[in-house]
Design an enzyme around this catalytic site. Sequence first.
Site, PDB file in Angstrom:
ATOM      1  N   GLY A   1       0.777  -1.224   0.000  1.00 20.01           N
ATOM      2  CA  GLY A   1       0.000   0.000   0.000  1.00 20.01           C
ATOM      3  C   GLY A   1       0.814   1.282   0.000  1.00 20.01           C
ATOM      4  CB  SER A   2       4.275   2.258  -0.933  1.00 19.36           C
ATOM      5  OG  SER A   2       4.403   1.857  -2.267  1.00 19.36           O
ATOM      6  CG  ASN A   3       1.549   3.342  -5.793  1.00 19.99           C
ATOM      7  OD1 ASN A   3       1.914   4.381  -6.317  1.00 19.99           O
ATOM      8  ND2 ASN A   3       2.112   2.173  -6.058  1.00 19.99           N
TER       9      ASN A   3
ATOM     10  CG  LEU B   1      -2.044  -8.795  -6.659  1.00 18.79           C
ATOM     11  CD1 LEU B   1      -1.112  -9.721  -5.895  1.00 18.79           C
ATOM     12  CD2 LEU B   1      -1.388  -8.338  -7.961  1.00 18.79           C
ATOM     13  CE  LYS B   2     -11.780 -11.074  -5.543  1.00 18.83           C
ATOM     14  NZ  LYS B   2     -12.219 -12.435  -5.705  1.00 18.83           N
TER      15      LYS B   2
ATOM     16  CG  HIS C   1       0.965  -2.683 -15.756  1.00 18.84           C
ATOM     17  ND1 HIS C   1       0.544  -3.895 -15.238  1.00 18.84           N
ATOM     18  CD2 HIS C   1       2.034  -2.960 -16.540  1.00 18.84           C
ATOM     19  CE1 HIS C   1       1.318  -4.853 -15.708  1.00 18.84           C
ATOM     20  NE2 HIS C   1       2.231  -4.323 -16.503  1.00 18.84           N
TER      21      HIS C   1
ATOM     22  CG  ASP D   1      -2.419  -5.123 -17.218  1.00 24.86           C
ATOM     23  OD1 ASP D   1      -2.907  -4.481 -16.271  1.00 24.86           O
ATOM     24  OD2 ASP D   1      -1.619  -6.047 -17.067  1.00 24.86           O
TER      25      ASP D   1
ATOM     26  CD  GLU E   1       4.021   1.954  -9.575  1.00 27.36           C
ATOM     27  OE1 GLU E   1       3.228   1.760  -8.648  1.00 27.36           O
ATOM     28  OE2 GLU E   1       4.593   1.025 -10.165  1.00 27.36           O
TER      29      GLU E   1
ATOM     30  CG  ASN F   1      -4.331  -1.321 -12.712  1.00 31.57           C
ATOM     31  OD1 ASN F   1      -4.101  -1.420 -11.499  1.00 31.57           O
ATOM     32  ND2 ASN F   1      -3.718  -2.087 -13.601  1.00 31.57           N
TER      33      ASN F   1
HETATM   34  C1  GRF Z   1       2.996  -1.140  -7.762  1.00 35.69           C
HETATM   35  O1  GRF Z   1       4.215  -1.346  -8.416  1.00 35.69           O
HETATM   36  C2  GRF Z   1       1.886  -1.128  -8.763  1.00 35.69           C
HETATM   37  O2  GRF Z   1       2.245  -0.649 -10.011  1.00 35.69           O
HETATM   38  C3  GRF Z   1       1.580  -2.588  -8.897  1.00 35.69           C
HETATM   39  O3  GRF Z   1       1.708  -3.097  -7.589  1.00 35.69           O
HETATM   40  C4  GRF Z   1       2.641  -2.310  -6.855  1.00 35.69           C
HETATM   41  C5  GRF Z   1       1.944  -1.899  -5.597  1.00 35.69           C
HETATM   42  O4  GRF Z   1       2.828  -1.391  -4.660  1.00 35.69           O
HETATM   43  N1  GRF Z   1       0.357  -2.779  -9.594  1.00 35.69           N
HETATM   44  P1  GRF Z   1       2.281  -0.775  -3.312  1.00 35.69           P
HETATM   45  O5  GRF Z   1       1.408  -1.833  -2.632  1.00 35.69           O
HETATM   46  O6  GRF Z   1       1.509   0.455  -3.658  1.00 35.69           O
HETATM   47  O7  GRF Z   1       3.502  -0.479  -2.492  1.00 35.69           O
END
Ligand code: GRF
Length: 186
Positions: free
Chosen positions: A11-13, A83-84, A102, A143, A172, A100
Amino acid sequence: MKIAIFASGGGSNAQKIINYFRHHPKIGVALIVSNNTNAGVIDLAQKEDIPFYILQDGELEEEEFSEVLVALNIDFIVLAGFLKKIPNDIIKAYPNKIVNIHPALLPKYGGKGMYGMNVHKAVVESGEKESGMTIHYVNENYDEGSIIEQHKVELSFSDTPEDCAKKVLSLEHKFFAPCIERLLTE
Ligand code: GRF
């Protein structure tokens, strides 16, 4: 505008997006959804005091879950490492309102099985001189929704898949939240 973030991992994003919109006058993160009870993003939701929902196979019918999102007045869905596959009912209920991220330059290195380190290994093993990130709309196929934004990063010949992952993740973190803001305010 209420955003729901769907994530399966650390969940860093999600954290960057929450921080970006924390004091935003019009946009906020209202819900975190995960398919994984052990996901770091659930700890994050608890720490940030954001409601969360665990979407597990068979627990709730797809149709009911899209109704939950509508009932919570969710306007926009952000997939950040989810991932689902997104149920079709949700895609129908949110046309052009699901994005999304990617970790590669689609259409290369996308599709089934292309997630996480699989992507970065494939990029490095192919001898690519650059990689990057793609933000795209979500449709019924992995995708393949239309591309909204891409950013590139150079790779050096000595970069490992882990180095590539770090470089892409920092892109990202920089570009995802501002892109969401643009989509919601344009
Ligand atoms: C990211 O690289 C995103 O592009 C991919 O999964 C990763 C998620 O990273 N789909 P985080 O959980 O946000 O750290």
